[in-house]
Every structure is written in C-alpha cells, then in structure tokens.
Design an enzyme around this catalytic site. Structure first.
Site, short mmCIF file in Angstrom:
data_model
loop_
_atom_site.label_atom_id
_atom_site.label_comp_id
_atom_site.label_asym_id
_atom_site.label_seq_id
_atom_site.Cartn_x
_atom_site.Cartn_y
_atom_site.Cartn_z
N SER A 228 7.02 -7.48 3.14
CA SER A 228 7.10 -7.77 4.31
C SER A 228 7.69 -8.95 4.20
CB SER A 228 6.40 -8.18 5.10
OG SER A 228 5.71 -8.90 5.23
N SER B 200 -5.05 -4.71 1.39
CA SER B 200 -6.19 -4.63 1.17
C SER B 200 -6.51 -3.66 1.77
CB SER B 200 -6.61 -6.43 2.57
OG SER B 200 -6.34 -6.98 1.92
N TRP C 261 0.75 -1.37 -0.04
CA TRP C 261 -0.57 0.03 -0.32
C TRP C 261 0.34 1.30 -0.40
CZ3 TRP C 261 2.36 2.16 4.57
CH2 TRP C 261 2.84 1.52 5.29
N CYS D 130 10.66 1.39 1.48
CA CYS D 130 12.02 1.09 2.10
C CYS D 130 12.70 1.10 2.07
CB CYS D 130 11.43 -0.70 0.88
SG CYS D 130 11.33 -0.19 -0.80
N GLU E 78 11.31 -8.12 -3.66
CA GLU E 78 11.34 -6.36 -3.08
C GLU E 78 11.02 -6.53 -2.32
OE1 GLU E 78 13.34 -4.72 -4.74
OE2 GLU E 78 12.68 -5.20 -6.73
N LEU E 79 12.00 -6.41 -0.05
CA LEU E 79 11.23 -6.92 0.99
C LEU E 79 11.40 -5.12 1.35
CD1 LEU E 79 11.93 -10.37 0.87
CD2 LEU E 79 9.59 -9.33 0.54
N LYS F 10 -2.66 -8.48 -6.47
CA LYS F 10 -3.87 -8.80 -5.55
C LYS F 10 -3.03 -7.79 -4.62
CE LYS F 10 -3.47 -9.92 -0.82
NZ LYS F 10 -4.49 -9.05 -0.84
N HIS F 11 -3.88 -7.25 -4.67
CA HIS F 11 -2.83 -5.41 -4.15
C HIS F 11 -3.17 -5.68 -2.68
CE1 HIS F 11 -1.63 -1.42 -4.04
NE2 HIS F 11 -1.60 -1.25 -5.29
N GLU G 286 14.19 -2.42 11.11
CA GLU G 286 13.23 -1.55 10.12
C GLU G 286 12.57 -1.00 10.67
OE1 GLU G 286 10.98 -2.99 6.46
OE2 GLU G 286 11.87 -1.16 5.61
P1 NDP Z 1 2.53 -6.89 3.27
O1 NDP Z 1 3.85 -7.72 3.18
O2 NDP Z 1 1.69 -7.90 4.45
O3 NDP Z 1 1.78 -6.60 2.45
C1 NDP Z 1 2.50 -5.59 1.23
C2 NDP Z 1 1.78 -7.81 0.79
O4 NDP Z 1 1.64 -9.13 0.61
C3 NDP Z 1 0.26 -7.55 0.67
O5 NDP Z 1 -1.16 -6.86 -0.90
C4 NDP Z 1 -0.48 -8.02 1.30
O6 NDP Z 1 -1.51 -8.86 1.02
C5 NDP Z 1 0.38 -9.11 0.80
N1 NDP Z 1 0.75 -10.64 1.76
C6 NDP Z 1 0.51 -10.18 3.26
N2 NDP Z 1 0.88 -10.86 3.74
C7 NDP Z 1 1.52 -12.02 2.99
C8 NDP Z 1 1.02 -13.70 3.04
N3 NDP Z 1 1.19 -14.56 4.36
N4 NDP Z 1 1.43 -14.47 1.89
C9 NDP Z 1 1.00 -13.55 0.56
N5 NDP Z 1 0.68 -12.14 1.40
C10 NDP Z 1 0.71 -11.87 2.22
O7 NDP Z 1 3.20 -5.47 4.31
P2 NDP Z 1 2.33 -4.45 5.68
O8 NDP Z 1 1.88 -3.72 4.29
O9 NDP Z 1 1.85 -5.26 7.03
O10 NDP Z 1 3.79 -3.28 5.87
C11 NDP Z 1 4.50 -3.88 6.81
C12 NDP Z 1 5.68 -4.43 6.61
O11 NDP Z 1 6.42 -4.52 5.55
C13 NDP Z 1 6.40 -2.54 6.70
O12 NDP Z 1 6.68 -2.90 8.05
C14 NDP Z 1 7.54 -3.09 5.84
O13 NDP Z 1 8.71 -3.29 6.62
C15 NDP Z 1 7.01 -3.99 5.26
N6 NDP Z 1 6.65 -3.44 3.90
C16 NDP Z 1 7.69 -3.31 2.73
C17 NDP Z 1 7.48 -2.67 1.65
C18 NDP Z 1 8.31 -2.13 0.47
O14 NDP Z 1 8.42 -1.34 -0.60
N7 NDP Z 1 9.28 -2.87 0.50
C19 NDP Z 1 5.86 -1.82 1.40
C20 NDP Z 1 5.32 -2.15 2.42
C21 NDP Z 1 5.61 -3.02 3.91
P3 NDP Z 1 -3.46 -8.26 2.26
O15 NDP Z 1 -2.65 -6.59 2.35
O16 NDP Z 1 -3.80 -8.73 2.46
O17 NDP Z 1 -2.59 -9.00 3.44
#
Ligand code: NDP
Length: 458
Positions: free
Chosen positions: A211, A161, A134, A266, A232-233, A158-159, A363
C-alpha cells in the site's frame, strides 16, 4: 498485527506464529550477509543451475503449496497452482538470461574519454530487504528473488503477517535448489520492526510491494539511510473500450481482468471507460458475464471468486461502495456483503459515478468494477489519467492511429492494447505517480539492485 494464518473463507485462525526475537533476526541477517559474499563469487552458470533446480522444487510442490496459499489468502485453488507455475517459469527465465542482462557494456569510442578501454559492469549490491504483500504471496517474492539471486545478491524477506506459512516455505526454498545457505532468509516480524532492519549496515537496499502508506514509511526510512528503494504500490488501472474493438473479446477479458485473484491485484483493470457508441452494449454484456461468476469456497475447483483476504480489506470495500451509492451512483450488480462466516464480497458493477465519489479516484481492492461513459478518445484519456495512480492500463481499439494515441497519452507504467495487463518475466513491470518507482522483471528488474560500475583504463 498478529502473525497468523486466518482462513478468509471461514474467518477461523488456523495457526499462529511467534515473531522472531531480535537474536534470531540478527542470526538471519548475518547468514544472508555471509551468503552474499559467497554468492558474488559464484559463476552465472552455477547460479543458473540452482535457479533451475529451485524451479523443479516448486513444480514438485505445486499442489501442497497451492493449498497453503489458498488457505492463507483465499484465491481460487486453480489460480494458486498457476501462480506456482509462473514462479517456476520466472526462475528459469532468469537462469537463461541473467548473464546476458548483466554482461559488461563496453564504450564504443573509449578515446573520446581519454581511455584505451572503458566499460560498465553490473555487480551485486549485497543483501536486499524485501517487504512483500499477501495478494500473490509466492509471485511477489519470486519476481524479486529470482533476478536478485541470479545477480549474486541475497535477500531477507519481511512477508505480510497473514501469510506466514508461505513465508516459511520461501525461507527454505532456495537452499533446497542448491543456493548457498542463507541466500534467502525470512524474518517473522511485524512492520514496526522493519526500520531496525533497514538501519542495519548489512542491508544494502529495500524493495516493497504493497500500500501507499507502507511504501511511504519504508522509502522514507531507506532515504534517511541513503539506501536505494523500489516501490510497487497500488493502482486503479483504466480499461478503455473504443467502437472498433471486438466487443465480446473486450467483455470476456474485462471480467477476468477485474475478478482474477478475487479482484485483489494491483494491475487489475478497475475502471472501465467505454465510448458512448458501444457503452450500452458493453455494460449489458459485462454485467451479464460478471453475474455468471460463482463466489464461494476457493478450494472448490468450480468457484471463480473466493473471499477477500482480510476482514479489514472487506470493510474498506464496503465503505467505498456505500460511498458511491450515497453519492448517487447506480449499482448494476452486487454491492451488498453477505451475512455468514468468511470475508466474501459479491461481484459488483457500478455506473453513473459522480466526480465526488471516492471510487473515481481511489483503488477498489476487490471484485468491484466501475463504468464510465465517454464521448471520444480525448475524454477517455482524461478520465483514465484522473487518478493519482499510474501503474498500468489497457485500451481496446483496432485503429492503429488510436492505438498510438493511447500508447502515447496514458499516464502509466504500461499500456496493453487489445489485452489485459499481465506481468511476465520478459516485460518491465512498475508504475509512475503514486503507484511507485523502479522496475521489476526483464533486464530492467535485475539491474535495479546492481552497482553499475564504470571501469576506465588509461
Ligand atoms: P500493506 O501495505 O499494509 O502490506 C504490505 C506489506 O507492507 C506487508 O508486509 C506489511 O506488513 C508491510 N507494512 C504495512 N505497513 C507498513 C509500514 N507502515 N511500514 C513498513 N511496512 C509495512 O498492504 P495491505 O495488506 O494492508 O493492503 C492494503 C492495500 O495495499 C490494498 O488496498 C492495496 O491498495 C495495496 N496493496 C497493493 C499490492 C500490490 O500488489 N501493489 C498488494 C497488496 C496490497 P504487515 O502484514 O505485517 O502489516
């Protein structure tokens, strides 16, 4: 997690969405799969025309789309408008360059392999699943989709939620630009339904930005089906300042690098590693400049930092800062979440962190900066490299030898000298270590989801 727009500035749920049922998901994957056959038969020129027209649609929609993004995830409205502009530019960049990036690569000396002619050809893989976050709800998707579609692939998204309205806007965007129906489809599903999509034989590969836990889950599911993934984490990027740097410039760029997008990027600089000779001056100026930022309603043009996008994200940040305080760190600015509606968090600067503090290695996804004093460049690199992440980095020095030293030693997917890390369509983007693998953007990004086919002629 419910699929809903919850305004982070108020905490109010503005709109909820029913997830797509399995019949609808099937219909959308079938559309994307059919479109992949159509698209791979089109010429670069044709796709470039559609990509440029898609960029024009974005330009025309800038204000309305920016308002949707700010409502869904809370970034200051001017930054939302800038994000739309950046996406339009990326589409035009790939319209201009995709054909060159994917041109046949002839072997200079085919006789060495017993051929009269031999070459490598880039061909699209088919339909790619994109799992996206997001924080840059438009840019993260476009930086995947622009090269993917220009290569002749199609995408299903799959964006996250919490950004469903942006996700649904993206669903229609590429068709409005002229791409064949189904070239890009949004699936409104929770993350528990991703594995079934990856399992579908019509899905060729997957890309995820988000994440570490999400990356681990999706990459494992893809690996199980022998499908390629790009990840890209997170990142905890270092920002090193040496005595030769232009300190005022380093300070003002540091403020932007830490707080833009409400600190939720990130590639934000998160750890400020400063040579002892300039540490006190840097710290004083940095705290003063960070303290001048206004935190508030992201729709207000004068606000610098809006709320965090999600309540859970703010809770995580509160825990990280509390942990640092309890470990004995000095809170130079901010550090206390305000009462009241919305998920606001103050601009915060922390120093004197003991090694035991979580912030040293984890982070901080919000406007929280940590300061580190170092004796020399070796210690700067040691501190910079001591996280499990390796996304990007920044170093400030006008000494050419020191620049080379940092470019060589920093463990990261990028090193920006005398500037903050920023993504551009022209530059490869991605990390090492636990920040993920694979590259987006540039020629490298468009080639990630291509079959590099060897052609050998007797
Ligand atoms: P998430 O990793 O939870 O969400 C990113 C995407 O992955 C969303 O579409 C989410 O779907 C999906 N997702 C979440 N869990 C799973 C899973 N187990 N299996 C498959 N898909 C999944 O990020 P958050 O929004 O919770 O952010 C938390 C952390 O993520 C931040 O603190 C940061 O470290 C990292 N982050 C990094 C980003 C970057 O640009 N590299 C961007 C955003 C976050 P849904 O929304 O439905 O859960």
């Amino acid at each position: 997690m419910a699929i809903a727009t919850i305004n982070p500035a108020t905490g109010k749920t503005e709109k909820t969405f029913d997830p797509h049922d399995s019949a609808e998901v099937e219909r959308r994957i079938a559309q994307a799969h059919a479109a992949a056959h159509t698209l791979r038969g089109t010429a670069f020129d044709e796709r470039a025309g559609w990509a440029r027209a898609t960029a024009d649609v974005l330009d025309a929609d800038t204000d309305i789309l920016a308002a949707v993004m700010t409502t869904e995830m809370g970034k200051p409205i001017a930054q939302s408008r800038a994000e739309v502009g950046k996406c339009a530019a990326a589409l035009r960049f790939y319209a201009d360059n995709a054909e060159r990036f994917l041109a046949d690569e002839p072997l200079e000396d085919p006789s060495a392999v017993g051929a009269t002619r031999a070459w490598a050809r880039y061909q699209p893989l088919g339909t790619i699943l994109a799992v996206m976050p997001w924080n840059f709800p438009l840019w993260q998707v476009i930086r995947f989709a622009a090269p993917a579609l220009m290569a002749g692939n199609t995408g299903v998204l799959k964006h996250a939620s919490n950004v469903p309205q942006t996700a649904l806007y993206l669903d229609g965007l590429f068709e409005r630009g002229g791409f064949p129906a189904g070239s890009f489809r949004t699936l409104l599903i929770g993350s528990d339904r991703i594995e079934a999509v990856i399992d579908d034989p019509r899905i060729a590969a997957v890309t995820l930005t988000g994440s570490e836990p999400a990356g681990q889950a999706v990459a494992a599911q893809a690996a199980h089906r022998i499908k390629k993934s790009v990840l890209e984490l997170g990142g905890s990027d270092p920002y090193i300042v040496m005595p030769s740097a232009d300190l005022d410039e380093a300070v003002s760029t540091a403020v932007t690098a830490r707080t833009q997008n409400n600190g939720q990027s990130c590639i934000a600089a998160k750890r400020f590693i400063v040579h002892t000779d300039v540490y006190d001056e840097f710290a004083e100026k940095f705290v003063a400049a960070m303290g001048r930022l206004t935190v508030g309603d992201p729709m207000d043009e004068s606000v610098d930092v809006g709320p965090l996008a999600m309540e859970g994200g703010r809770d995580d940040l509160i825990e990280l800062v509390d942990d640092a305080r309890e470990a004995g760190a000095s809170i130079l600015l901010g550090g206390e979440a305000p009462e009241g509606p919305g998920w606001f968090y103050p601009v915060t600067v922390i120093a004197d962190l003991p090694d035991s503090a979580r912030l040293v290695r984890e982070e901080s996804f919000g406007p929280v900066a940590s300061l580190y004093r170092v004796a020399d460049r070796e210690e700067a690199v040691h501190v910079a490299n001591q996280t499990p992440f390796g996304l990007s980095s920044s170093a400030w020095t006008t000494d050419p030898e020191e620049q080379e030293f940092f470019a060589d030693r920093l463990q990261a997917g990028g090193v920006f000298l005398n500037w903050m890390t920023a993504s551009s369509p022209q530059l490869p983007f991605g990390g090492i270590k636990r920040s993920g693998y694979g590259r987006e953007l540039s020629a490298a990004g468009i080639r990630e989801f291509c079959n590099l086919k060897t052609v050998w002629v007797a």
